[in-house]
Write a protein that holds these residues in place. Sequence first.
Motif, PDB file in Angstrom:
ATOM      1  N   ILE A   1     -53.831  52.567 -13.136  1.00 53.61           N
ATOM      2  CA  ILE A   1     -55.104  51.925 -13.508  1.00 53.61           C
ATOM      3  C   ILE A   1     -55.368  52.096 -14.998  1.00 53.61           C
ATOM      4  CG2 ILE A   1     -57.607  51.936 -13.171  1.00 53.61           C
ATOM      5  CD1 ILE A   1     -56.068  50.791 -10.820  1.00 53.61           C
ATOM      6  N   LEU A   2     -55.105  53.281 -15.534  1.00 50.31           N
ATOM      7  CA  LEU A   2     -55.322  53.548 -16.961  1.00 50.31           C
ATOM      8  C   LEU A   2     -54.439  52.639 -17.820  1.00 50.31           C
ATOM      9  CD1 LEU A   2     -56.603  55.289 -19.215  1.00 50.31           C
ATOM     10  CD2 LEU A   2     -54.676  56.878 -18.936  1.00 50.31           C
ATOM     11  N   ILE A   3     -53.175  52.516 -17.458  1.00 42.55           N
ATOM     12  CA  ILE A   3     -52.241  51.684 -18.227  1.00 42.55           C
ATOM     13  C   ILE A   3     -52.628  50.210 -18.136  1.00 42.55           C
ATOM     14  CG2 ILE A   3     -49.844  50.893 -18.385  1.00 42.55           C
ATOM     15  CD1 ILE A   3     -49.012  53.686 -17.370  1.00 42.55           C
ATOM     16  N   SER A   4     -52.937  49.766 -16.927  1.00 45.69           N
ATOM     17  CA  SER A   4     -53.228  48.352 -16.701  1.00 45.69           C
ATOM     18  C   SER A   4     -54.549  47.904 -17.324  1.00 45.69           C
ATOM     19  CB  SER A   4     -53.232  48.061 -15.201  1.00 45.69           C
ATOM     20  OG  SER A   4     -53.557  46.718 -14.941  1.00 45.69           O
ATOM     21  N   GLU A   5     -55.557  48.793 -17.297  1.00 40.19           N
ATOM     22  CA  GLU A   5     -56.894  48.402 -17.737  1.00 40.19           C
ATOM     23  C   GLU A   5     -57.271  48.931 -19.125  1.00 40.19           C
ATOM     24  OE1 GLU A   5     -59.012  46.369 -15.994  1.00 40.19           O
ATOM     25  OE2 GLU A   5     -57.308  46.109 -14.630  1.00 40.19           O
ATOM     26  N   TYR A   6     -56.354  49.613 -19.785  1.00 37.25           N
ATOM     27  CA  TYR A   6     -56.689  50.314 -21.030  1.00 37.25           C
ATOM     28  C   TYR A   6     -57.340  49.410 -22.073  1.00 37.25           C
ATOM     29  CZ  TYR A   6     -56.338  53.853 -24.676  1.00 37.25           C
ATOM     30  OH  TYR A   6     -56.652  54.773 -25.643  1.00 37.25           O
ATOM     31  N   ASN A   7     -56.856  48.200 -22.220  1.00 38.42           N
ATOM     32  CA  ASN A   7     -57.383  47.295 -23.244  1.00 38.42           C
ATOM     33  C   ASN A   7     -58.245  46.169 -22.666  1.00 38.42           C
ATOM     34  OD1 ASN A   7     -56.136  48.578 -25.515  1.00 38.42           O
ATOM     35  ND2 ASN A   7     -54.176  47.673 -24.888  1.00 38.42           N
ATOM     36  N   ASN A   8     -58.649  46.319 -21.408  1.00 39.36           N
ATOM     37  CA  ASN A   8     -59.492  45.295 -20.776  1.00 39.36           C
ATOM     38  C   ASN A   8     -60.957  45.581 -21.110  1.00 39.36           C
ATOM     39  OD1 ASN A   8     -60.863  43.472 -19.181  1.00 39.36           O
ATOM     40  ND2 ASN A   8     -59.820  44.029 -17.275  1.00 39.36           N
ATOM     41  N   PRO A   9     -61.586  44.793 -21.996  1.00 39.13           N
ATOM     42  CA  PRO A   9     -62.969  45.077 -22.410  1.00 39.13           C
ATOM     43  C   PRO A   9     -63.996  44.926 -21.289  1.00 39.13           C
ATOM     44  CG  PRO A   9     -62.276  42.920 -23.210  1.00 39.13           C
ATOM     45  CD  PRO A   9     -61.056  43.566 -22.631  1.00 39.13           C
ATOM     46  N   ALA A  10     -63.621  44.225 -20.224  1.00 42.82           N
ATOM     47  CA  ALA A  10     -64.553  44.014 -19.112  1.00 42.82           C
ATOM     48  C   ALA A  10     -64.591  45.206 -18.153  1.00 42.82           C
ATOM     49  CB  ALA A  10     -64.175  42.753 -18.343  1.00 42.82           C
ATOM     50  N   THR A  11     -63.649  46.149 -18.309  1.00 48.76           N
ATOM     51  CA  THR A  11     -63.618  47.315 -17.411  1.00 48.76           C
ATOM     52  C   THR A  11     -63.704  48.617 -18.208  1.00 48.76           C
ATOM     53  OG1 THR A  11     -61.182  47.185 -17.378  1.00 48.76           O
ATOM     54  CG2 THR A  11     -62.385  46.129 -15.566  1.00 48.76           C
ATOM     55  N   ILE A  12     -62.570  49.113 -18.710  1.00 47.70           N
ATOM     56  CA  ILE A  12     -62.598  50.395 -19.427  1.00 47.70           C
ATOM     57  C   ILE A  12     -62.228  50.248 -20.900  1.00 47.70           C
ATOM     58  CG2 ILE A  12     -61.979  51.591 -17.295  1.00 47.70           C
ATOM     59  CD1 ILE A  12     -59.183  52.065 -18.477  1.00 47.70           C
ATOM     60  N   GLY A  13     -61.884  49.027 -21.336  1.00 49.21           N
ATOM     61  CA  GLY A  13     -61.432  48.821 -22.702  1.00 49.21           C
ATOM     62  C   GLY A  13     -62.433  49.229 -23.772  1.00 49.21           C
ATOM     63  N   SER A  14     -63.718  49.062 -23.474  1.00 47.54           N
ATOM     64  CA  SER A  14     -64.757  49.367 -24.463  1.00 47.54           C
ATOM     65  C   SER A  14     -65.302  50.790 -24.336  1.00 47.54           C
ATOM     66  CB  SER A  14     -65.911  48.366 -24.312  1.00 47.54           C
ATOM     67  OG  SER A  14     -66.461  48.429 -23.006  1.00 47.54           O
ATOM     68  N   LEU A  15     -64.804  51.557 -23.381  1.00 46.53           N
ATOM     69  CA  LEU A  15     -65.293  52.927 -23.172  1.00 46.53           C
ATOM     70  C   LEU A  15     -64.615  53.911 -24.118  1.00 46.53           C
ATOM     71  CD1 LEU A  15     -65.237  53.105 -19.243  1.00 46.53           C
ATOM     72  CD2 LEU A  15     -67.204  52.613 -20.706  1.00 46.53           C
ATOM     73  N   LYS A  16     -65.267  55.045 -24.332  1.00 49.24           N
ATOM     74  CA  LYS A  16     -64.641  56.135 -25.090  1.00 49.24           C
ATOM     75  C   LYS A  16     -63.438  56.654 -24.300  1.00 49.24           C
ATOM     76  CE  LYS A  16     -68.423  58.505 -25.163  1.00 49.24           C
ATOM     77  NZ  LYS A  16     -69.393  59.598 -25.404  1.00 49.24           N
ATOM     78  N   PHE A  17     -62.506  57.295 -24.992  1.00 52.64           N
ATOM     79  CA  PHE A  17     -61.265  57.723 -24.337  1.00 52.64           C
ATOM     80  C   PHE A  17     -61.543  58.640 -23.136  1.00 52.64           C
ATOM     81  CE2 PHE A  17     -57.571  60.585 -23.910  1.00 52.64           C
ATOM     82  CZ  PHE A  17     -56.600  59.628 -23.614  1.00 52.64           C
ATOM     83  N   GLY A  18     -62.475  59.568 -23.300  1.00 53.86           N
ATOM     84  CA  GLY A  18     -62.805  60.468 -22.196  1.00 53.86           C
ATOM     85  C   GLY A  18     -63.340  59.718 -20.987  1.00 53.86           C
ATOM     86  N   ASP A  19     -64.203  58.727 -21.241  1.00 52.82           N
ATOM     87  CA  ASP A  19     -64.757  57.928 -20.151  1.00 52.82           C
ATOM     88  C   ASP A  19     -63.677  57.057 -19.509  1.00 52.82           C
ATOM     89  OD1 ASP A  19     -67.161  59.080 -20.686  1.00 52.82           O
ATOM     90  OD2 ASP A  19     -68.065  57.321 -21.648  1.00 52.82           O
ATOM     91  N   LYS A  20     -62.713  56.608 -20.327  1.00 51.51           N
ATOM     92  CA  LYS A  20     -61.594  55.839 -19.774  1.00 51.51           C
ATOM     93  C   LYS A  20     -60.815  56.673 -18.752  1.00 51.51           C
ATOM     94  CE  LYS A  20     -60.607  52.723 -23.662  1.00 51.51           C
ATOM     95  NZ  LYS A  20     -59.597  52.264 -24.636  1.00 51.51           N
ATOM     96  N   LEU A  21     -60.609  57.942 -19.111  1.00 51.42           N
ATOM     97  CA  LEU A  21     -59.881  58.834 -18.198  1.00 51.42           C
ATOM     98  C   LEU A  21     -60.648  59.035 -16.899  1.00 51.42           C
ATOM     99  CD1 LEU A  21     -58.559  61.585 -20.661  1.00 51.42           C
ATOM    100  CD2 LEU A  21     -57.297  59.658 -19.675  1.00 51.42           C
ATOM    101  N   TRP A  22     -61.971  59.269 -17.004  1.00 46.61           N
ATOM    102  CA  TRP A  22     -62.772  59.464 -15.802  1.00 46.61           C
ATOM    103  C   TRP A  22     -62.787  58.200 -14.938  1.00 46.61           C
ATOM    104  CZ3 TRP A  22     -63.581  63.852 -13.810  1.00 46.61           C
ATOM    105  CH2 TRP A  22     -63.886  64.973 -14.582  1.00 46.61           C
TER     106      TRP A  22
END
Length: 449
Positions: free
Chosen positions: A249-270
């Motif tokens: 999920i992290l790899i697939s959604e990392y740069n997706n601004p509609a999901t986790i792309g716009s989040l801080k790195f820590g929030d992306k991990l959570w």
Amino acid sequence: MVDLFKRKGNLVSLHPAQILVIGFGSLILLGTFLFMLPIATYEKGRGLSFVDALFEATSAVCVTGLAVVDTGTTFTLFGEIVLLCLIQIGGWGFMTTGIFMFIILGKKIGLKERLLLQDSLNVFSLSGVVNLVKRIILITIMVELIGATTLAIRWSFEMPLGKAIYYGIFHSISAFNNAGFSLEPDNLSKWVGDPTVNLMVTLLFITGGIGFTVILDLFHKRSIRKLSLHSKIALLISLILIIVGPLIILISEYNNPATIGSLKFGDKLWASYFQGVVTRTAGFNTIDIGAMNLASLVFMMALMFIGASSGSTGGGIKVTTFAIILFAFWAVVTNRNEVNIFKRRISWELVNKSLSIVVAGMFFIFLIFFLLTLTESADMSKLLFETISAFGTVGLSANFTPELSPFGRVLITIMMFIGRLGPLTMAFALLNTRREAKVRYAEEKILIG
């Protein structure tokens, strides 16, 4: 309890699978009736329509979490309590709840009830099933109390104490039973980067998803080496999926601004951890599922199909079934006559049953998916995602559930029911042939592959 196994004259006794279907069906109909009452919803003078009430009741009893209405703004306190009761009874199973009531009332539990309970709990032995019920109830109360207290303390910092306590109780019961119902319109998205909410909710549904048999085995053995083969497989496969799921999920959604792309790195991990872990069992979400990339949705479909452990509050074909299929495949391609796991031999009878579960599951998924393509106007990916989510009693939706037509809602309701009982149990209930072959025919080979 009615003697459902007794034969009278030419009446044939019901198969345990049929009794489970009747029991869960009756509970769903009761929930449907209660949701249709005017006091169940905020809409003056009326409750939910029959189709919507049936959908919500099935989703609750089958601990799925799919919803055609917003839980927090639609249901009154009465409606939400009914929902919680259905979730709790559905998580335990109606037979576990029935035996629990027998214990409270001091009634005698006969052999027939014990046989049905054994089938309901999916355990190997008839010995100690009543004590198992007592332990299941005790474990549930203890874990849900810990979860409710932790969440209530966390939420007391941002809402009134009474509301925080109620929120803690509701979400703890929903999480442990792998239901995924939330009182917030955007589920748990508000706490996407909150460590306490993320950890507590995931611990609750992971605990509920590994199964009561594994929990008790861990409690009594307290050593990985001494655990039963079932527990070892359930824990190993679950651990692998818990690690792999968030990573994909992290790899697939990392740069997706509609999901986790716009989040801080820590929030992306959570967010990746939460959504990667929750997919196999419970329908909570902290990001917009409908906005996820197709690759993520496809991977999540695979996780939902696998599901949780046997004897748990989760659905799917179960991780042990998945493991047996993998090891059987390895035995075939390496030209071995036996299926071995952790220096233990698995019978081909168990392999055949596992294959039957997978085939039955795929058949029901294809059937409902095909019918949905006839009744709904939506992308195939959304229809398939909705179907597998219902089968796995996961409850995740690509923002499509409220858009289902009345007939589509009925189809997903049927899929949730099949998913909760299990595809093979449903096949037994529908076909129920007990006659053994009296003639053994000559063997002949067929070309395959």
